[in-house]
Design a protein around this motif. Structure first.
Motif, mmCIF file in Angstrom:
data_model
loop_
_atom_site.group_PDB
_atom_site.id
_atom_site.type_symbol
_atom_site.label_atom_id
_atom_site.label_comp_id
_atom_site.label_asym_id
_atom_site.label_seq_id
_atom_site.Cartn_x
_atom_site.Cartn_y
_atom_site.Cartn_z
ATOM 1 N N GLY A 53 54.141 55.719 57.958
ATOM 2 C CA GLY A 53 53.329 56.223 59.060
ATOM 3 C C GLY A 53 51.852 56.032 58.758
ATOM 4 N N SER A 54 51.076 57.113 58.832
ATOM 5 C CA SER A 54 49.636 57.020 58.579
ATOM 6 C C SER A 54 49.287 57.403 57.139
ATOM 7 C CB SER A 54 48.877 57.911 59.561
ATOM 8 O OG SER A 54 49.248 59.263 59.377
ATOM 9 N N THR A 55 50.290 57.491 56.273
ATOM 10 C CA THR A 55 50.069 57.840 54.870
ATOM 11 C C THR A 55 50.344 56.629 53.987
ATOM 12 O OG1 THR A 55 50.708 60.116 55.318
ATOM 13 C CG2 THR A 55 50.689 59.440 53.026
ATOM 14 N N THR A 56 49.483 56.417 53.008
ATOM 15 C CA THR A 56 49.637 55.318 52.053
ATOM 16 C C THR A 56 49.756 55.906 50.657
ATOM 17 O OG1 THR A 56 48.289 53.869 53.439
ATOM 18 C CG2 THR A 56 48.568 53.219 51.142
ATOM 19 N N TYR A 57 50.745 55.432 49.913
ATOM 20 C CA TYR A 57 50.983 55.878 48.546
ATOM 21 C C TYR A 57 50.722 54.708 47.606
ATOM 22 C CZ TYR A 57 53.489 59.494 51.084
ATOM 23 O OH TYR A 57 53.822 60.494 51.952
ATOM 24 N N MET A 58 49.878 54.934 46.599
ATOM 25 C CA MET A 58 49.601 53.888 45.616
ATOM 26 C C MET A 58 49.898 54.436 44.225
ATOM 27 S SD MET A 58 46.195 51.942 46.938
ATOM 28 C CE MET A 58 45.112 53.334 46.763
ATOM 29 N N ARG A 59 50.457 53.572 43.394
ATOM 30 C CA ARG A 59 50.712 53.906 41.996
ATOM 31 C C ARG A 59 50.327 52.700 41.176
ATOM 32 N NH1 ARG A 59 56.181 57.110 41.132
ATOM 33 N NH2 ARG A 59 54.791 58.474 40.037
ATOM 34 N N GLY A 60 49.923 52.932 39.934
ATOM 35 C CA GLY A 60 49.557 51.793 39.128
ATOM 36 C C GLY A 60 49.474 52.099 37.648
ATOM 37 N N PHE A 61 49.230 51.035 36.905
ATOM 38 C CA PHE A 61 49.000 51.121 35.464
ATOM 39 C C PHE A 61 47.769 50.299 35.145
ATOM 40 C CE2 PHE A 61 49.412 49.393 31.153
ATOM 41 C CZ PHE A 61 49.430 50.582 30.445
ATOM 42 N N GLU A 62 46.857 50.899 34.399
ATOM 43 C CA GLU A 62 45.604 50.258 34.030
ATOM 44 C C GLU A 62 45.638 49.946 32.536
ATOM 45 O OE1 GLU A 62 41.529 52.388 33.447
ATOM 46 O OE2 GLU A 62 41.932 52.150 35.591
ATOM 47 N N VAL A 63 45.587 48.665 32.195
ATOM 48 C CA VAL A 63 45.715 48.221 30.812
ATOM 49 C C VAL A 63 44.566 48.728 29.942
ATOM 50 C CG1 VAL A 63 45.758 46.190 29.300
ATOM 51 C CG2 VAL A 63 47.083 46.196 31.410
ATOM 52 N N SER A 64 43.322 48.579 30.393
ATOM 53 C CA SER A 64 42.163 48.931 29.551
ATOM 54 C C SER A 64 42.160 50.407 29.169
ATOM 55 C CB SER A 64 40.858 48.560 30.247
ATOM 56 O OG SER A 64 40.681 49.337 31.410
ATOM 57 N N GLY A 65 42.531 51.286 30.078
ATOM 58 C CA GLY A 65 42.565 52.717 29.782
ATOM 59 C C GLY A 65 43.925 53.190 29.325
ATOM 60 N N LYS A 66 44.924 52.298 29.338
ATOM 61 C CA LYS A 66 46.301 52.640 28.978
ATOM 62 C C LYS A 66 46.746 53.900 29.704
ATOM 63 C CE LYS A 66 46.340 50.462 24.464
ATOM 64 N NZ LYS A 66 44.991 50.118 24.065
ATOM 65 N N ARG A 67 46.561 53.892 31.017
ATOM 66 C CA ARG A 67 46.928 55.079 31.786
ATOM 67 C C ARG A 67 47.598 54.700 33.095
ATOM 68 N NH1 ARG A 67 41.569 57.731 34.426
ATOM 69 N NH2 ARG A 67 41.043 56.013 35.787
ATOM 70 N N TYR A 68 48.428 55.615 33.542
ATOM 71 C CA TYR A 68 49.078 55.502 34.842
ATOM 72 C C TYR A 68 48.264 56.317 35.830
ATOM 73 C CZ TYR A 68 53.058 53.623 32.345
ATOM 74 O OH TYR A 68 53.861 52.835 31.568
ATOM 75 N N TRP A 69 48.335 55.964 37.099
ATOM 76 C CA TRP A 69 47.610 56.708 38.119
ATOM 77 C C TRP A 69 48.388 56.655 39.432
ATOM 78 C CZ3 TRP A 69 46.456 53.736 42.272
ATOM 79 C CH2 TRP A 69 46.376 52.364 42.072
#
Length: 125
Positions: A53-69
């Motif tokens: 619908g009008s909601t967007t969900y994003m997930r990721g992994f950032e190599v430089s910070g070694k973190r998920y978001w």
């Protein structure tokens, strides 16, 4: 905020640009379905964008910070509000406002970053 996260915020404000990224293999390799886009860039950063619908969900992994978001965005007319949280405890909030072919963006994070930027469909950000 870290560079990969800033790029993802830019992708949100110009989701059409994500389609362009999907076709430019030097930037990121992406797979797309009806409502899911998953990408990995040459550095190993990965993210996915899903819509409902009008909601967007994003997930990721950032190599430089070694973190998920993870980030959730909700659209209300010309305004989009977003909130996010990273595995290291950093949180952020912001909004994007469309005015014609221009998007005005503001964000702030618990890590001390804040800013505003303008993006145009013609000239970019």
């Amino acid at each position: 905020m870290h560079n990969a996260l800033k790029c993802t915020l830019l992708s949100l404000s110009l989701l059409a640009a994500a389609n362009a990224c999907a076709q430019a293999p030097s930037l990121a390799k992406c797979t797309r379905s009806a409502n899911l886009l998953a990408c990995v860039d040459p550095d190993g950063n990965a993210y996915s964008v899903a819509t409902a619908g009008s909601t967007t969900y994003m997930r990721g992994f950032e190599v430089s910070g070694k973190r998920y978001w993870a980030q959730t965005s909700s659209r209300y007319g010309q305004l989009t509000f977003f909130t996010g949280l990273a595995s290291d405890g950093e949180a952020w909030v912001g909004y994007s406002r469309r005015v014609g072919w221009t998007t005005l963006n503001r964000f702030s994070s618990s890590g001390g970053s804040s800013g505003k930027f303008t993006c145009s469909r013609l000239t970019g950000c």
